[in-house]
Design an enzyme around this catalytic site. Structure first.
Site, PDB file in Angstrom:
ATOM      1  N   GLY A 294      -7.457  -4.319  -2.752  1.00 28.61           N
ATOM      2  CA  GLY A 294      -7.070  -4.153  -4.157  1.00 28.61           C
ATOM      3  C   GLY A 294      -6.417  -2.805  -4.415  1.00 28.61           C
ATOM      4  O   GLY A 294      -6.642  -2.180  -5.439  1.00 28.61           O
TER       5      GLY A 294
ATOM      6  N   ALA B 277      -0.763  -2.640  -2.934  1.00 29.08           N
ATOM      7  CA  ALA B 277      -0.231  -3.851  -2.292  1.00 29.08           C
ATOM      8  C   ALA B 277      -0.965  -5.096  -2.781  1.00 29.08           C
ATOM      9  O   ALA B 277      -0.337  -6.104  -3.139  1.00 29.08           O
ATOM     10  CB  ALA B 277      -0.347  -3.722  -0.775  1.00 29.08           C
TER      11      ALA B 277
ATOM     12  N   SER C  21     -13.159  -3.571  -2.076  1.00 27.51           N
ATOM     13  CA  SER C  21     -14.439  -2.896  -1.918  1.00 27.51           C
ATOM     14  C   SER C  21     -14.409  -1.552  -2.640  1.00 27.51           C
ATOM     15  O   SER C  21     -13.626  -0.671  -2.276  1.00 27.51           O
ATOM     16  CB  SER C  21     -14.711  -2.699  -0.421  1.00 27.51           C
ATOM     17  OG  SER C  21     -15.603  -1.638  -0.232  1.00 27.51           O
TER      18      SER C  21
ATOM     19  N   VAL D  69      -2.478   7.316  -3.310  1.00 24.69           N
ATOM     20  CA  VAL D  69      -1.217   8.043  -3.486  1.00 24.69           C
ATOM     21  C   VAL D  69      -0.105   6.991  -3.525  1.00 24.69           C
ATOM     22  O   VAL D  69      -0.348   5.822  -3.286  1.00 24.69           O
ATOM     23  CB  VAL D  69      -0.953   9.056  -2.346  1.00 24.69           C
ATOM     24  CG1 VAL D  69      -1.685  10.338  -2.552  1.00 24.69           C
ATOM     25  CG2 VAL D  69      -1.264   8.441  -0.997  1.00 24.69           C
TER      26      VAL D  69
ATOM     27  N   ALA E 185       6.054   7.727  -6.287  1.00 24.63           N
ATOM     28  CA  ALA E 185       7.506   7.743  -6.532  1.00 24.63           C
ATOM     29  C   ALA E 185       8.110   6.445  -6.031  1.00 24.63           C
ATOM     30  O   ALA E 185       7.695   5.906  -5.007  1.00 24.63           O
ATOM     31  CB  ALA E 185       8.141   8.931  -5.809  1.00 24.63           C
TER      32      ALA E 185
ATOM     33  N   LYS F  97      12.819   8.535 -12.922  1.00 28.95           N
ATOM     34  CA  LYS F  97      13.283   9.207 -11.701  1.00 28.95           C
ATOM     35  C   LYS F  97      14.749   8.861 -11.461  1.00 28.95           C
ATOM     36  O   LYS F  97      15.103   7.688 -11.370  1.00 28.95           O
ATOM     37  CB  LYS F  97      12.410   8.744 -10.523  1.00 28.95           C
ATOM     38  CG  LYS F  97      12.919   9.247  -9.185  1.00 28.95           C
ATOM     39  CD  LYS F  97      12.027   8.816  -8.033  1.00 28.95           C
ATOM     40  CE  LYS F  97      12.686   9.130  -6.710  1.00 28.95           C
ATOM     41  NZ  LYS F  97      11.961   8.616  -5.565  1.00 28.95           N
TER      42      LYS F  97
ATOM     43  N   LEU G 212       0.193  -0.895   3.566  1.00 32.31           N
ATOM     44  CA  LEU G 212      -0.144  -0.056   4.716  1.00 32.31           C
ATOM     45  C   LEU G 212      -0.641  -0.887   5.896  1.00 32.31           C
ATOM     46  O   LEU G 212      -0.544  -0.455   7.044  1.00 32.31           O
ATOM     47  CB  LEU G 212      -1.198   0.982   4.300  1.00 32.31           C
ATOM     48  CG  LEU G 212      -0.739   1.908   3.153  1.00 32.31           C
ATOM     49  CD1 LEU G 212      -1.897   2.775   2.666  1.00 32.31           C
ATOM     50  CD2 LEU G 212       0.430   2.782   3.581  1.00 32.31           C
TER      51      LEU G 212
ATOM     52  N   THR H  75       9.758   4.730  -0.097  1.00 29.64           N
ATOM     53  CA  THR H  75      10.089   3.342   0.231  1.00 29.64           C
ATOM     54  C   THR H  75       8.883   2.429   0.432  1.00 29.64           C
ATOM     55  O   THR H  75       9.068   1.219   0.606  1.00 29.64           O
ATOM     56  CB  THR H  75      10.958   3.315   1.506  1.00 29.64           C
ATOM     57  OG1 THR H  75      10.421   4.221   2.467  1.00 29.64           O
ATOM     58  CG2 THR H  75      12.385   3.691   1.181  1.00 29.64           C
TER      59      THR H  75
ATOM     60  N   ILE I 292       6.286   1.441  -1.540  1.00 29.84           N
ATOM     61  CA  ILE I 292       6.050   0.437  -2.586  1.00 29.84           C
ATOM     62  C   ILE I 292       7.197  -0.569  -2.573  1.00 29.84           C
ATOM     63  O   ILE I 292       6.996  -1.766  -2.757  1.00 29.84           O
ATOM     64  CB  ILE I 292       5.852   1.113  -3.962  1.00 29.84           C
ATOM     65  CG1 ILE I 292       4.519   1.880  -3.945  1.00 29.84           C
ATOM     66  CG2 ILE I 292       5.872   0.090  -5.097  1.00 29.84           C
ATOM     67  CD1 ILE I 292       4.258   2.746  -5.156  1.00 29.84           C
TER      68      ILE I 292
HETATM   69  C1  LIG Z   1       0.630  10.671   1.860  1.00 34.14           C
HETATM   70  C2  LIG Z   1       1.186   9.429   1.292  1.00 34.14           C
HETATM   71  C3  LIG Z   1       2.110   9.506   0.236  1.00 34.14           C
HETATM   72  C4  LIG Z   1       2.679   8.329  -0.280  1.00 34.14           C
HETATM   73  N1  LIG Z   1       3.608   8.421  -1.268  1.00 34.14           N
HETATM   74  C5  LIG Z   1       4.272   7.299  -1.652  1.00 34.14           C
HETATM   75  C6  LIG Z   1       5.306   7.334  -2.617  1.00 34.14           C
HETATM   76  O1  LIG Z   1       5.598   8.376  -3.202  1.00 34.14           O
HETATM   77  N2  LIG Z   1       5.937   6.193  -2.905  1.00 34.14           N
HETATM   78  C7  LIG Z   1       5.623   5.001  -2.318  1.00 34.14           C
HETATM   79  O2  LIG Z   1       6.276   3.997  -2.570  1.00 34.14           O
HETATM   80  N3  LIG Z   1       4.595   4.927  -1.458  1.00 34.14           N
HETATM   81  C8  LIG Z   1       3.937   6.044  -1.094  1.00 34.14           C
HETATM   82  N4  LIG Z   1       2.913   5.950  -0.195  1.00 34.14           N
HETATM   83  C9  LIG Z   1       2.475   4.643   0.271  1.00 34.14           C
HETATM   84  C10 LIG Z   1       1.557   4.013  -0.771  1.00 34.14           C
HETATM   85  O3  LIG Z   1       0.472   4.849  -1.022  1.00 34.14           O
HETATM   86  C11 LIG Z   1       1.053   2.680  -0.241  1.00 34.14           C
HETATM   87  O4  LIG Z   1       2.122   1.909   0.183  1.00 34.14           O
HETATM   88  C12 LIG Z   1       0.356   1.936  -1.339  1.00 34.14           C
HETATM   89  O5  LIG Z   1      -0.616   2.704  -1.944  1.00 34.14           O
HETATM   90  C13 LIG Z   1      -0.246   0.670  -0.800  1.00 34.14           C
HETATM   91  O6  LIG Z   1      -1.473   0.881  -0.225  1.00 34.14           O
HETATM   92  P1  LIG Z   1      -2.302  -0.410   0.186  1.00 34.14           P
HETATM   93  O7  LIG Z   1      -2.562  -1.200  -1.036  1.00 34.14           O
HETATM   94  O8  LIG Z   1      -1.574  -1.072   1.294  1.00 34.14           O
HETATM   95  O9  LIG Z   1      -3.623   0.185   0.802  1.00 34.14           O
HETATM   96  P2  LIG Z   1      -4.914   0.900   0.113  1.00 34.14           P
HETATM   97  O10 LIG Z   1      -4.564   1.611  -1.120  1.00 34.14           O
HETATM   98  O11 LIG Z   1      -5.564   1.669   1.213  1.00 34.14           O
HETATM   99  O12 LIG Z   1      -5.852  -0.309  -0.297  1.00 34.14           O
HETATM  100  C14 LIG Z   1      -6.639  -0.995   0.655  1.00 34.14           C
HETATM  101  C15 LIG Z   1      -7.573  -1.928  -0.052  1.00 34.14           C
HETATM  102  O13 LIG Z   1      -8.272  -2.702   0.921  1.00 34.14           O
HETATM  103  C16 LIG Z   1      -9.641  -2.712   0.602  1.00 34.14           C
HETATM  104  N5  LIG Z   1     -10.423  -2.897   1.824  1.00 34.14           N
HETATM  105  C17 LIG Z   1     -10.251  -2.302   3.024  1.00 34.14           C
HETATM  106  N6  LIG Z   1     -11.203  -2.706   3.884  1.00 34.14           N
HETATM  107  C18 LIG Z   1     -11.963  -3.593   3.220  1.00 34.14           C
HETATM  108  C19 LIG Z   1     -13.124  -4.362   3.563  1.00 34.14           C
HETATM  109  N7  LIG Z   1     -13.707  -4.274   4.758  1.00 34.14           N
HETATM  110  N8  LIG Z   1     -13.643  -5.166   2.615  1.00 34.14           N
HETATM  111  C20 LIG Z   1     -13.096  -5.267   1.375  1.00 34.14           C
HETATM  112  N9  LIG Z   1     -12.015  -4.561   1.005  1.00 34.14           N
HETATM  113  C21 LIG Z   1     -11.465  -3.731   1.918  1.00 34.14           C
HETATM  114  C22 LIG Z   1      -9.894  -1.366  -0.069  1.00 34.14           C
HETATM  115  O14 LIG Z   1     -11.057  -1.393  -0.848  1.00 34.14           O
HETATM  116  C23 LIG Z   1      -8.636  -1.262  -0.911  1.00 34.14           C
HETATM  117  O15 LIG Z   1      -8.801  -1.966  -2.123  1.00 34.14           O
HETATM  118  C24 LIG Z   1       2.299   7.102   0.277  1.00 34.14           C
HETATM  119  C25 LIG Z   1       1.338   7.034   1.292  1.00 34.14           C
HETATM  120  C26 LIG Z   1       0.788   8.179   1.806  1.00 34.14           C
HETATM  121  C27 LIG Z   1      -0.241   8.075   2.900  1.00 34.14           C
END
Ligand SMILES: Cc1cc2nc3c(=O)[nH]c(=O)nc-3n(C[C@H](O)[C@H](O)[C@H](O)COP(=O)(O)OP(=O)(O)OC[C@H]3O[C@@H](n4cnc5c(N)ncnc54)[C@H](O)[C@@H]3O)c2cc1C
Length: 502
Positions: free
Chosen positions: A14, A17, A39, A47, A50, A78, A333, A344, A346
């Site tokens: 959640g 993505a 979770s 994070v 942008a 932006k 991720l 890029t 998001i």
């Molecule tokens: C340093 C940094 C800077 C960034 N800056 C930018 C930016 O400026 N612009 C941009 O477009 N993108 C940026 N990004 C990328 C952006 O943060 C991610 O693409 C975005 O937040 C998506 O993350 P996610 O949803 O894939 O993962 P996460 O935010 O890590 O979410 C993972 C989810 O999975 C759940 N989960 C994991 N394991 C379990 C489990 N066992 N049971 C139940 N749930 C679980 C967690 O609870 C959470 O809800 C940046 C990333 C980093 C590292």
């Protein structure tokens, strides 16, 4: 056909993505039951502030009211990214969104600009970009075209608070029928015959079954990697940064309508202005600088008072060998990581969702469909990767071993070809539907001081006086249009101010 339709989708995660996928699927697909599992104990990466202009297409897809979205995420507008000290210390250039100048006949503006610059009749490239001119003046408005001209107006994206964005999307998705389960997934059940995932099992024992699983579990890649062992293609030899320190700070002045990317000795720092604070982070390579030093560099370059303790994030650049494997599609991720230099990630989530919608499977999970999806996702990742590498590789810095290594490293053949073509005549060919258009590449290639040997002969069709008049006219129109825009601050105050900060 009706019998094999997918009816049950499970989204694992959640973060940005997970909720983007939930909002998009629930707003576009009929007769799907969608459950999202997240979770609280694990949390999100938090994070990702942008974006690039294509996000407006996503907002339109899910029917977002833009002013409400900005208010709720405490966002700002932006217009591009300003790069400091990248090619050489002291350099400043902008990768501004939108068009620059205008083409004449068959030939694009940059070709005339190369000739104009060589003959001393053209100013800075940015003088012909409404986005860049407005950015320097801290001005913004929604302006699709410069009135009474054939010139494009403002192209824009957003800065926003990532946690508030996920919360906002959650409201939209839940209103559209998405069910949310809080809990930690402890194990995964696979079908012994097909290898498909049948269910995920929570720590408390509940099994949640589905037909299509979307892995949005972040760097853990719970399904696509931990359960399916899909494999990861490591690109750290091209993009060696592997850590970021992030810290929010108080705004030190009016929010700028652009991101800043400031190069340091072993990486770079972002400054992302929001309505209620500024997001800051130092992306660096741990082979060349310690965490303590990287933190000190960041804190020394934060403009306002820090609002929290700096926090370290670790990452590995690269992509999953297959974003779609069996009945699991990885987004965010979990599917790979390219550092945030060109904002890029998001976009890659949005792109994965759009392509999943166009390749939406039935329960047969046809291999040709999955292969096509994976090929397209790979192409997108690789081309963005090349664009990001360009910023590091094309440097003349001699002040630190990090920059020397980046300059001397081997680069992907696809990028080498782009640079060679540009050097010969300033040409850029956008292949397929790669994300960054010619003018984006041009700004970064020129901004990183790569000099073309010449320009296209058709640019000689104008006399020197005509050429000079062409630049003077566009420069005047652009400067006039920018000066008539409201300030960024006033525009937000009038349309989408968040009110009292939380
Ligand atoms: C340093 C940094 C800077 C960034 N800056 C930018 C930016 O400026 N612009 C941009 O477009 N993108 C940026 N990004 C990328 C952006 O943060 C991610 O693409 C975005 O937040 C998506 O993350 P996610 O949803 O894939 O993962 P996460 O935010 O890590 O979410 C993972 C989810 O999975 C759940 N989960 C994991 N394991 C379990 C489990 N066992 N049971 C139940 N749930 C679980 C967690 O609870 C959470 O809800 C940046 C990333 C980093 C590292």
């Amino acid at each position: 056909m009706g019998d094999s339709r997918i009816t049950k989708v499970v989204i694992v995660g959640g973060g940005t993505a997970g909720w983007m996928a939930a909002a998009a699927l629930s707003r576009t697909m009929e007769n799907l039951s969608i459950r999202l599992i997240e979770s609280d104990e694990i949390g999100t990466v938090g994070v990702g502030e942008a974006t690039i202009p294509a996000i407006r297409l996503f907002n339109a897809l899910i029917g977002i009211d833009e002013d409400e979205f900005i208010r709720e995420t405490r966002g700002t507008f932006k217009l591009g990214i300003q790069f400091h000290d990248w090619g050489r210390i002291g350099d400043v250039y902008m990768h501004a969104f939108g068009q620059i100048g205008r083409s004449l006949g068959m030939l694009s503006f940059p070709q005339y600009w190369l000739r104009g610059r060589a003959e001393g009749v053209a100013g800075r490239l940015g003088d012909y970009s409404l986005n860049e001119t407005a950015a320097h003046a801290n001005r913004f408005a929604r302006l699709p075209q410069i009135p009474s001209t054939s010139l494009d107006g403002i192209a824009y994206a957003f800065h926003f608070d990532a946690a508030l964005y996920a919360a906002y999307l959650r409201k939209i998705a839940e209103r559209a029928g998405v069910e949310r389960t809080e809990g930690k997934i402890a194990s995964v059940r696979r079908n012994a015959e097909t290898g498909h995932i049948e269910a995920v099992v929570l720590e408390k024992g509940t099994a949640i079954d589905g037909e299509l699983f979307i892995d949005c579990s972040g760097f853990r890649a719970l399904l696509i990697e931990e359960a399916l062992g899909t494999g990861f293609e490591d690109w750290t030899h091209w993009l060696p940064c592997d850590r970021a320190i992030a810290v929010p700070s108080e705004n030190a002045g009016p929010a700028r309508p652009y991101t800043q990317a400031i190069a340091h000795k072993a990486g770079w720092q972002w400054r992302i202005p929001l309505q209620h604070r500024t997001g800051n982070g130092h992306v660096y390579c741990s082979d060349f600088i310690s965490e303590d030093e990287a933190t000190a560099v960041l804190l020394a370059n934060v403009e306002g008072r820090p609002l929290a303790e700096p926090r370290t994030l670790r990452f590995r650049t690269g992509m999953r060998s297959q974003a779609w494997n069996f009945n699991v599609v990885a987004l965010g991720l979990a599917s790979g990581f390219l550092e945030p230099l060109e904002s890029t990630s998001i976009h890659l989530i949005q792109n994965g969702i759009a392509k999943l919608l166009s390749h939406f499977p039935d329960r047969d999970f046809d291999a040709a469909n999955i292969d096509a999806y994976n090929r397209r996702i790979r192409f997108d990742y690789e081309r963005i990767r090349d664009f990001v590498i360009l910023h590091y590789h094309a440097n003349e810095r001699t002040d630190s071993p990090f920059w020397i290594r980046c300059r001397e490293m081997e680069i992907p053949e696809t990028l080498a070809q782009k640079i060679d073509l540009f050097r010969s005549q300033g040409q850029i060919v956008r292949e397929g539907d790669e994300l960054f258009v010619e003018i984006g590449w041009f700004q970064v290639l020129a901004g990183q001081n790569i000099e073309p040997k010449g320009y296209h002969p058709m640019a000689d069709a104008l006399t020197r006086e005509e050429l000079s008049g062409f630049f003077a006219d566009i420069g005047t129109i652009v400067a006039g249009a920018a000066s008539r825009l409201p300030t960024h601050e006033d525009f937000i105050a009038q349309h989408c101010a968040a009110g009292v900060p939380a």
